[in-house]
Scaffold this motif. Structure first.
Motif, short mmCIF file in Angstrom:
data_model
loop_
_atom_site.label_atom_id
_atom_site.label_comp_id
_atom_site.label_asym_id
_atom_site.label_seq_id
_atom_site.Cartn_x
_atom_site.Cartn_y
_atom_site.Cartn_z
N GLU A 152 61.83 21.90 61.66
CA GLU A 152 61.20 23.22 61.59
C GLU A 152 61.27 23.82 60.19
O GLU A 152 60.96 24.99 59.99
CB GLU A 152 61.87 24.18 62.59
N GLY A 153 61.72 23.03 59.22
CA GLY A 153 61.73 23.50 57.83
C GLY A 153 63.05 24.07 57.37
O GLY A 153 63.13 24.58 56.24
N ASP A 154 64.08 24.01 58.20
CA ASP A 154 65.36 24.63 57.84
C ASP A 154 66.44 23.56 57.71
O ASP A 154 67.00 23.10 58.69
CB ASP A 154 65.75 25.65 58.91
N TRP A 155 66.69 23.16 56.47
CA TRP A 155 67.78 22.24 56.15
C TRP A 155 68.64 22.90 55.08
O TRP A 155 68.22 22.95 53.90
CB TRP A 155 67.24 20.89 55.65
N PRO A 156 69.79 23.44 55.43
CA PRO A 156 70.63 24.13 54.44
C PRO A 156 70.95 23.22 53.25
O PRO A 156 71.33 22.06 53.41
CB PRO A 156 71.90 24.46 55.23
N GLY A 157 70.76 23.78 52.05
CA GLY A 157 71.04 23.03 50.82
C GLY A 157 69.88 22.21 50.33
O GLY A 157 69.99 21.53 49.32
N TYR A 158 68.75 22.26 51.04
CA TYR A 158 67.57 21.47 50.67
C TYR A 158 66.35 22.37 50.48
O TYR A 158 66.18 23.36 51.21
CB TYR A 158 67.25 20.42 51.73
N GLU A 159 65.53 22.02 49.53
CA GLU A 159 64.23 22.65 49.38
C GLU A 159 63.24 21.86 50.24
O GLU A 159 63.21 20.63 50.18
CB GLU A 159 63.79 22.62 47.92
N ALA A 160 62.46 22.58 51.06
CA ALA A 160 61.56 21.92 52.03
C ALA A 160 60.12 22.33 51.78
O ALA A 160 59.81 23.51 51.58
CB ALA A 160 61.98 22.29 53.45
N HIS A 161 59.24 21.32 51.80
CA HIS A 161 57.80 21.56 51.66
C HIS A 161 57.12 20.81 52.81
O HIS A 161 57.25 19.59 52.93
CB HIS A 161 57.28 21.05 50.32
N MET A 162 56.38 21.53 53.67
CA MET A 162 55.75 20.87 54.80
C MET A 162 54.58 20.00 54.34
O MET A 162 53.67 20.48 53.66
CB MET A 162 55.25 21.87 55.84
N LEU A 163 54.62 18.74 54.73
CA LEU A 163 53.54 17.81 54.40
C LEU A 163 52.44 17.86 55.45
O LEU A 163 51.25 17.85 55.11
CB LEU A 163 54.08 16.39 54.27
N PHE A 164 52.81 17.90 56.73
CA PHE A 164 51.81 18.04 57.80
C PHE A 164 52.51 18.47 59.08
O PHE A 164 53.70 18.26 59.27
CB PHE A 164 51.02 16.75 58.03
N GLY A 165 51.73 19.13 59.92
CA GLY A 165 52.26 19.60 61.19
C GLY A 165 52.30 18.50 62.23
O GLY A 165 52.01 17.32 61.96
N GLU A 166 52.66 18.89 63.44
CA GLU A 166 52.81 17.91 64.53
C GLU A 166 51.78 18.19 65.62
O GLU A 166 51.85 19.20 66.32
CB GLU A 166 54.23 17.98 65.11
N THR A 167 50.82 17.30 65.72
CA THR A 167 49.80 17.35 66.76
C THR A 167 49.79 16.00 67.46
O THR A 167 49.69 14.96 66.80
CB THR A 167 48.41 17.63 66.17
N VAL A 168 49.92 16.02 68.80
CA VAL A 168 50.14 14.78 69.55
C VAL A 168 49.05 14.61 70.61
O VAL A 168 48.69 15.56 71.32
CB VAL A 168 51.53 14.79 70.21
N PHE A 169 48.53 13.38 70.73
CA PHE A 169 47.45 13.10 71.68
C PHE A 169 47.50 11.62 72.06
O PHE A 169 47.99 10.79 71.30
CB PHE A 169 46.09 13.44 71.06
N PRO A 170 46.98 11.26 73.22
CA PRO A 170 46.98 9.85 73.64
C PRO A 170 46.02 9.02 72.78
O PRO A 170 44.94 9.48 72.42
CB PRO A 170 46.51 9.90 75.09
N VAL A 171 46.43 7.78 72.50
CA VAL A 171 45.56 6.82 71.83
C VAL A 171 45.74 5.46 72.48
O VAL A 171 46.78 5.15 73.06
CB VAL A 171 45.86 6.71 70.31
N CYS A 172 44.70 4.65 72.38
CA CYS A 172 44.76 3.29 72.89
C CYS A 172 43.78 2.44 72.11
O CYS A 172 42.99 2.96 71.31
CB CYS A 172 44.45 3.23 74.39
#
Length: 313
Positions: A152-172
């Protein structure tokens, strides 16, 4: 008074002049510099125009330095020797730092690996040592310069930059879709061959939680088969073994190539989590680390934007 920029001619003019003067021939100079004789002659002529003085007396098959040309050659040779020595020192003494980049198994195999060849072609002197692990402790060990983790972007002692969000869907695979059209029906999914991933990360989405977000609760998943890493689960789907949950951005290249398809179309679940680029705030930066960090952020900026049902909404 001429500016510094206008006083200096282009370096390639001086290189052509030096080669021609030392070999006594435009033809031999062209062999030395691996460019055409015409190009050598043109660059020397432009240098003469720059200074507005003749540098060579041209014969039928030979060239001879003028007095002004001889004076210039002495300075050019001395200057070029200094530049060549500086270049040798740069190659000999500049040891490029290796970048230790850690990422989850899924990000390493499915997001980083398809992109690394382009990075390596453009940054030949930057060496990335890629560590693939689903252990947060290993990815955040002190030896790592950069890490990519889900959270969720919270790591104490670390600088965080979101690269991409989480979107989930079925694939086959297209083959599986052709074999069993029920895969296009949401309510039929629990009765199909579902591919699951077992993990110590209990917060990661499973088929049970995904189906629950789509109104299907407590359905027995009797035909599910499990793998211990996400890349293996994706490979199983590619081989036509069943339906797997696809994480947007991780499977984009497989969707674009047609190796995987989304049988339920745009139906997806989004979470508040994402994949973040992390760096220890107490670690010093260095050029190669900045190059890799900038590249990862650039790759993120080019990502596809997904929409879907927000989990819990």
């Amino acid at each position: 008074m001429l500016s510094k920029k206008k006083i200096l001619p282009p370096l390639d003019y001086l290189l052509a002049f030096e080669a021609a003067a030392k070999t006594g021939s435009f033809a031999r100079a062209s062999d030395e510099l691996n460019i055409s004789e015409t190009a050598i002659s043109r660059k020397v002529r432009l240098l003469e125009q720059h200074y507005n003085v003749p540098l060579f007396v041209r014969g039928n098959r030979s060239i001879t330095l003028t007095q002004q040309g001889g004076t210039l050659l002495t300075s050019v040779e001395r200057s070029m020797d200094i530049l060549r020595e500086a270049s040798r020192d740069m190659f000999a003494n500049h040891q490029a730092n290796s970048i230790n980049l850690a990422a989850t198994n899924s990000v390493a195999a499915l997001w980083l690996m398809p992109r690394l060849h382009k990075f390596n072609r453009s940054n030949a002197r930057v060496k990335i040592t890629l560590v693939s692990s689903d252990s947060d402790a290993e990815c955040l060990s002190n030896e790592m310069d950069l890490s990519i983790l889900r959270g969720e972007g919270d790591w104490p002692g670390y600088e965080a930059h979101m690269l991409f969000g989480e979107t989930v869907f079925p694939v086959c695979s297209p083959r599986f879709l052709a074999r069993d059209s029920n895969v296009t029906n949401l309510k039929s999914l629990p009765d199909l061959d579902l591919i699951e991933v077992t993990s110590s990360h209990v917060e990661w989405m499973t088929w049970k939680t995904w189906l629950g977000h789509n109104g299907i609760s407590d359905a027995p998943l009797e035909r599910a088969v499990a793998f211990n890493t996400y890349p293996l689960a994706i490979q199983a789907a590619l081989d036509g073994l069943g339906v797997v949950l696809g994480w947007g951005h991780l499977v984009d290249h497989l969707l674009e190539s047609g190796e995987l398809v989304r049988p339920l179309g745009d139906q997806a679940v989004r979470t508040e989590s994402g994949y973040y680029l992390l760096k220890n705030a107490s670690h010093k930066g260095f050029p190669e680390k900045q190059i890799v960090e900038n590249w990862l952020i650039e790759q993120s900026a080019q990502r596809k934007r997904y929409v879907g049902r927000v989990a819990g909404a």
